[in-house]
Design a protein around this motif. Structure first.
Motif, PDB file in Angstrom:
ATOM      1  N   PHE A   1     -71.056  19.947  16.286  1.00 39.02           N
ATOM      2  CA  PHE A   1     -72.138  19.763  15.314  1.00 39.02           C
ATOM      3  C   PHE A   1     -73.093  18.667  15.776  1.00 39.02           C
ATOM      4  CE2 PHE A   1     -68.358  17.709  13.332  1.00 39.02           C
ATOM      5  CZ  PHE A   1     -68.762  16.388  13.366  1.00 39.02           C
ATOM      6  N   ASP A   2     -74.171  18.533  15.034  1.00 38.21           N
ATOM      7  CA  ASP A   2     -75.308  17.725  15.498  1.00 38.21           C
ATOM      8  C   ASP A   2     -75.064  16.239  15.227  1.00 38.21           C
ATOM      9  OD1 ASP A   2     -77.760  16.865  16.329  1.00 38.21           O
ATOM     10  OD2 ASP A   2     -78.891  18.409  15.234  1.00 38.21           O
ATOM     11  N   THR A   3     -74.222  15.635  16.044  1.00 39.66           N
ATOM     12  CA  THR A   3     -73.831  14.235  15.796  1.00 39.66           C
ATOM     13  C   THR A   3     -75.040  13.303  15.830  1.00 39.66           C
ATOM     14  OG1 THR A   3     -73.275  14.136  18.129  1.00 39.66           O
ATOM     15  CG2 THR A   3     -71.446  14.409  16.614  1.00 39.66           C
ATOM     16  N   SER A   4     -75.989  13.543  16.769  1.00 38.88           N
ATOM     17  CA  SER A   4     -77.098  12.578  16.875  1.00 38.88           C
ATOM     18  C   SER A   4     -77.981  12.643  15.630  1.00 38.88           C
ATOM     19  CB  SER A   4     -77.899  12.801  18.160  1.00 38.88           C
ATOM     20  OG  SER A   4     -78.411  14.093  18.162  1.00 38.88           O
ATOM     21  N   LEU A   5     -78.254  13.839  15.123  1.00 32.86           N
ATOM     22  CA  LEU A   5     -79.070  13.919  13.905  1.00 32.86           C
ATOM     23  C   LEU A   5     -78.333  13.291  12.717  1.00 32.86           C
ATOM     24  CD1 LEU A   5     -81.626  15.011  12.383  1.00 32.86           C
ATOM     25  CD2 LEU A   5     -80.200  16.957  11.751  1.00 32.86           C
ATOM     26  N   PHE A   6     -77.027  13.595  12.602  1.00 35.33           N
ATOM     27  CA  PHE A   6     -76.288  13.079  11.453  1.00 35.33           C
ATOM     28  C   PHE A   6     -76.232  11.541  11.487  1.00 35.33           C
ATOM     29  CE2 PHE A   6     -73.631  17.281  11.172  1.00 35.33           C
ATOM     30  CZ  PHE A   6     -74.803  17.985  10.924  1.00 35.33           C
ATOM     31  N   LEU A   7     -76.080  10.991  12.704  1.00 35.40           N
ATOM     32  CA  LEU A   7     -76.080   9.531  12.826  1.00 35.40           C
ATOM     33  C   LEU A   7     -77.442   8.966  12.449  1.00 35.40           C
ATOM     34  CD1 LEU A   7     -74.130   8.530  16.083  1.00 35.40           C
ATOM     35  CD2 LEU A   7     -73.620   7.932  13.698  1.00 35.40           C
ATOM     36  N   ASP A   8     -78.459   9.631  12.958  1.00 29.33           N
ATOM     37  CA  ASP A   8     -79.817   9.207  12.672  1.00 29.33           C
ATOM     38  C   ASP A   8     -80.070   9.214  11.155  1.00 29.33           C
ATOM     39  OD1 ASP A   8     -82.462   8.527  13.443  1.00 29.33           O
ATOM     40  OD2 ASP A   8     -83.061  10.584  12.898  1.00 29.33           O
ATOM     41  N   LEU A   9     -79.646  10.295  10.516  1.00 33.66           N
ATOM     42  CA  LEU A   9     -79.820  10.389   9.055  1.00 33.66           C
ATOM     43  C   LEU A   9     -79.079   9.249   8.349  1.00 33.66           C
ATOM     44  CD1 LEU A   9     -79.325  14.210   8.353  1.00 33.66           C
ATOM     45  CD2 LEU A   9     -81.396  12.904   7.901  1.00 33.66           C
ATOM     46  N   SER A  10     -77.890   8.958   8.862  1.00 36.19           N
ATOM     47  CA  SER A  10     -77.066   7.938   8.186  1.00 36.19           C
ATOM     48  C   SER A  10     -77.690   6.546   8.291  1.00 36.19           C
ATOM     49  CB  SER A  10     -75.650   7.931   8.751  1.00 36.19           C
ATOM     50  OG  SER A  10     -75.663   7.425  10.062  1.00 36.19           O
ATOM     51  N   ASN A  11     -78.630   6.386   9.201  1.00 33.54           N
ATOM     52  CA  ASN A  11     -79.333   5.100   9.265  1.00 33.54           C
ATOM     53  C   ASN A  11     -80.367   4.974   8.149  1.00 33.54           C
ATOM     54  OD1 ASN A  11     -77.921   4.345  11.522  1.00 33.54           O
ATOM     55  ND2 ASN A  11     -79.363   5.323  12.930  1.00 33.54           N
ATOM     56  N   ARG A  12     -80.767   6.144   7.593  1.00 35.15           N
ATOM     57  CA  ARG A  12     -81.806   6.115   6.558  1.00 35.15           C
ATOM     58  C   ARG A  12     -81.270   6.443   5.168  1.00 35.15           C
ATOM     59  NH1 ARG A  12     -85.041  10.483   7.515  1.00 35.15           N
ATOM     60  NH2 ARG A  12     -83.974  11.275   9.346  1.00 35.15           N
ATOM     61  N   ILE A  13     -80.228   7.298   5.164  1.00 33.57           N
ATOM     62  CA  ILE A  13     -79.703   7.787   3.876  1.00 33.57           C
ATOM     63  C   ILE A  13     -78.210   7.508   3.873  1.00 33.57           C
ATOM     64  CG2 ILE A  13     -79.373   9.879   2.477  1.00 33.57           C
ATOM     65  CD1 ILE A  13     -81.672  11.167   4.132  1.00 33.57           C
ATOM     66  N   ASN A  14     -77.667   7.097   2.737  1.00 34.68           N
ATOM     67  CA  ASN A  14     -76.220   6.878   2.818  1.00 34.68           C
ATOM     68  C   ASN A  14     -75.424   7.771   1.870  1.00 34.68           C
ATOM     69  OD1 ASN A  14     -76.439   5.632   0.385  1.00 34.68           O
ATOM     70  ND2 ASN A  14     -75.036   3.957   0.936  1.00 34.68           N
ATOM     71  N   LYS A  15     -76.080   8.838   1.398  1.00 29.55           N
ATOM     72  CA  LYS A  15     -75.330   9.793   0.570  1.00 29.55           C
ATOM     73  C   LYS A  15     -75.441  11.193   1.191  1.00 29.55           C
ATOM     74  CE  LYS A  15     -75.101   7.015  -3.396  1.00 29.55           C
ATOM     75  NZ  LYS A  15     -75.763   6.492  -4.570  1.00 29.55           N
ATOM     76  N   PHE A  16     -74.305  11.747   1.476  1.00 30.59           N
ATOM     77  CA  PHE A  16     -74.274  13.064   2.138  1.00 30.59           C
ATOM     78  C   PHE A  16     -73.495  14.068   1.284  1.00 30.59           C
ATOM     79  CE2 PHE A  16     -75.705  12.696   6.618  1.00 30.59           C
ATOM     80  CZ  PHE A  16     -76.035  11.352   6.620  1.00 30.59           C
TER      81      PHE A  16
END
Ligand SMILES: Cc1ncc(C[n+]2csc(CCOP(=O)(O)OP(=O)(O)O)c2C)c(N)n1
Length: 630
Positions: free
Chosen positions: A547-562
């Motif tokens: 799965f898209d680890t780099s996008l998910f990490l990137d998102l987690s820098n901006r959003i903290n609810k998944f």
């Protein structure tokens, strides 16, 4: 006019019917099934083919003390009607109603819940072995179709039965049909038996001769037996069942209650493995099903007078307002297109040519089309061999049936890192066929296979793109997609890239990562949330592995609810793998997983079940709100 069937609600009631009326009972049951299934839909043709057999079995045996196993179980309607479920039969396959397959939680007359093929002889033999260990006395019967008999597990069970020599009765219901005509050497072998009248006549004459000699009976019997063996070898090419340790009887007319009764009665107390070969017609008694048994194998509601399909509004079966292709149809069309451009593409199915959308392919490329019969393990092993020789095999298979091939996936494909494409249809909830046919486990079981790439399609167009990508990939790769169709998700064009997902919406309050069939309802949820001022990012995950680890990490820098949404079991699934990933990265994000519970899910309309398990737009939005406000 009153019917005999009105007086029958149990096998005990049936036993009170005079023997000469059993044919009539069968006729009444047949009409009852046609009338009822025309309203509910169901597995019609196979059930119509075994009505007489069912009546005779319940007449002769003492179920549930005697065990009767129906292989697959799709032919068990007459059995259900005779074992206390007649009055509720109109609820067949409906939510909360009678199951379309044997179900041990529904009736003591169903010793097991089943729906997969070729298991009956194994279970029956196990019961027989345990019975003997417990010094009990009862009969065990397995009824198996000619196509199911060709499944590997059935052969393994026959082989073991001949060794154990238990008192076991196998009834081979031979209608020369699987869903489509039975294929393979076994089918040809059975056909040769049926069309060897010389042998059967001679056998009868020999038996008659023995009976007429009173004093020297035993010696003559031995001589006759020798002669019989000789004749068999001469006239029947191979005596497969007898060589496997079964006494073989047949073939007999499976629609004649007198013949069935006399034969089964005569052999039921032999106390050794017995195989009774009966010949039946699939769809018997309903012209349209007899003429096109494949169309009436599994059928929706239809008109009992004309055989035409009936569309019931609100049933989920109404025509698509924009005539959307189903995933199956889209796959069928795309694989034909790709095979036209790439002669290495071959297609493999395990007895599900039509169900998986390969009919057109089988016509266009007959030499590159392989129906291996009901043999999923072999299908995967066979694809491995083709791949070793540089072909690009596409195994088209239902999620639930691929479960059969787990070790072949592991050992024969993944360990060799072979390029085989798995087109996994009916992934997730299938609806009315229920727990034996739902496919919620594949994300979990495929994600644990090394080298395996796992994709999930959000709509039919994406399935086509993924198929093209998969054919060009090098290594084991699977695409899962649900039953039915999904309205186009309307995303901008973005090529499929290994392990890359697609951003559909950008919002700061939470990220909804949706896999495959859950993308569309997640978009709906985002719309609902948007109206309430909650801004969500929506990601079409595309790949469950990698799965898209780099996008998910990137998102987690901006959003903290998944919120992670998948149509598969939560345990060991896509979302649970993402939790593991974030944990390994020491990311402190709040994650809620939406998916199916790790349990067997009941039958019922797919959309109703999705709603019930929180996987449609509104409940996804509700879960998102709870997460945002937490
Ligand atoms: C493992 C598995 N693969 C595929 C199927 C789908 N399937 C259901 S019935 C059937 C054909 C069974 O044919 P046969 O055993 O001859 O019985 P009939 O329907 O002709 O009575 C198939 C392929 C299944 N139920 N289980």
């Amino acid at each position: 006019m009153s019917k005999i069937l009105d007086t029958i609600n149990s096998p005990q009631d049936l036993k009170k019917v005079p023997q000469e009326n059993l044919g009539l009972v069968a006729e009444e049951i047949r009409q009852f099934i046609i009338d009822s299934v025309s309203g509910t839909g169901g597995h019609l043709a196979s059930s119509l083919g075994v009505v007489e057999l069912t009546v005779v079995l319940h007449y002769l045996f003492q179920a549930p003390r005697d065990f009767i196993f129906w292989d697959v179980g799709h032919q068990s309607y007459a059995h259900k009607i005779l074992t206390g479920r007649k009055n509720n039969f109109k609820s067949l396959r409906q939510l909360g109603g009678i199951s379309g397959f044997p179900n041990k939680y529904e009736s003591p007359y169903d010793p097991v819940t089943c729906g997969h093929s070729s298991t009956s002889i194994s279970t029956a033999l196990g019961v027989a072995a345990a019975r003997d260990l417990n010094n009990q006395k009862h009969k065990v019967v397995a009824v198996i179709g000619d196509a199911a008999l060709a499944g590997g597990m059935a052969f393994e069970a026959l082989n073991h039965s001949g060794h154990l020599k238990k008192d076991l009765i196998v009834i081979l219901n031979d209608n020369e049909m699987s869903i489509s005509p039975s294929i393979g050497a076994m089918a040809k072998y059975l056909n040769r038996i049926i069309s060897a009248p010389v042998y059967n006549r001679v056998r009868k004459e020999v038996e008659g001769l023995v009976k007429r000699i009173p004093r020297y009976g035993f010696r003559v019997y031995r001589a006759a037996k020798k002669l019989e063996e000789g004749l068999k070898n001469l006239l029947i090419p191979g005596i497969l069942f007898e060589e496997l340790g079964f006494r073989y009887f047949g073939p007999i007319d499976g629609h004649n209650t007198d013949v069935l009764l006399a034969t089964i009665k005569n052999v039921k107390d032999l106390n050794e493995p017995v195989l009774i070969h009966i010949i039946t017609k699939k769809g018997k008694g309903f012209k349209y099903a007899e003429d096109t048994p494949d169309k009436f194998h599994g059928v929706g509601p239809f008109c009992a007078q004309t055989g035409e399909k009936v569309v019931q509004m609100g049933s989920g079966l109404e025509p698509d307002p924009i005539c959307r292709q189903s995933f199956t149809e889209a796959f069928g069309e795309k694989i034909v297109e790709l095979a036209g451009q790439n002669e290495k593409i071959v297609a493999v199915t395990a007895a599900m040519c039509d169900g998986t959308g390969l009919t057109e392919f089988s016509k266009e490329f007959p030499s590159r089309f392989f129906d291996v019969g009901i043999a999923e393990q072999h299908a995967v092993g066979f694809a491995a061999g083709m791949s070793l020789k540089g072909m690009a095999p596409v195994v088209a298979i239902y999620s639930t049936f691929l479960q059969r091939s787990y070790d072949q996936l592991m050992h024969d494909i993944a360990l060799q890192n072979l390029h085989v494409v798995f087109a996994i249809d009916r992934a997730g909830l299938v609806g009315e066929d229920g727990p034996t046919h739902h496919g919620p486990f594949d994300i979990a079981y495929l994600s644990s296979v090394p080298n395996m790439v796992v994709m999930a399609s959000a709509d039919q167009k994406e399935l086509c793109d993924m198929l093209e990508f998969a054919v060009g990939h090098n290594g084991p790769i699977a695409i899962r997609y649900p039953r039915g169709s999904i309205a186009p998700i309307g995303a901008a064009k973005q090529d499929i890239q290994l392990g890359k997902s697609q951003i559909l919406r950008d919002g700061k309050d939470l990220a909804i990562i949706a896999l495959g069939s859950m993308v569309s309802p997640s978009i709906q949820a985002a719309d609902i949330l948007g109206k309430e001022g909650i801004k969500s990012s929506v990601i079409n995950a595309r790949f469950a592995k990698p799965f898209d680890t780099s996008l998910f990490l990137d998102l987690s820098n901006r959003i903290n609810k998944f919120l992670i949404v998948e149509e598969g079991i939560v345990q060991g699934g896509f979302g649970s793998n993402i939790i593991e990933f974030f944990h390994s990265q020491n990311k402190d994000v709040k994650i809620k997983l939406l998916g199916l519970p790790g349990m067997f899910i009941e039958h019922g309309p797919r959309d109703v079940l999705l709603e019930r398990y929180g996987l449609s737009g509104r409940p996804i939005a509700e879960s998102a709100k709870t997460l945002v406000s937490s």
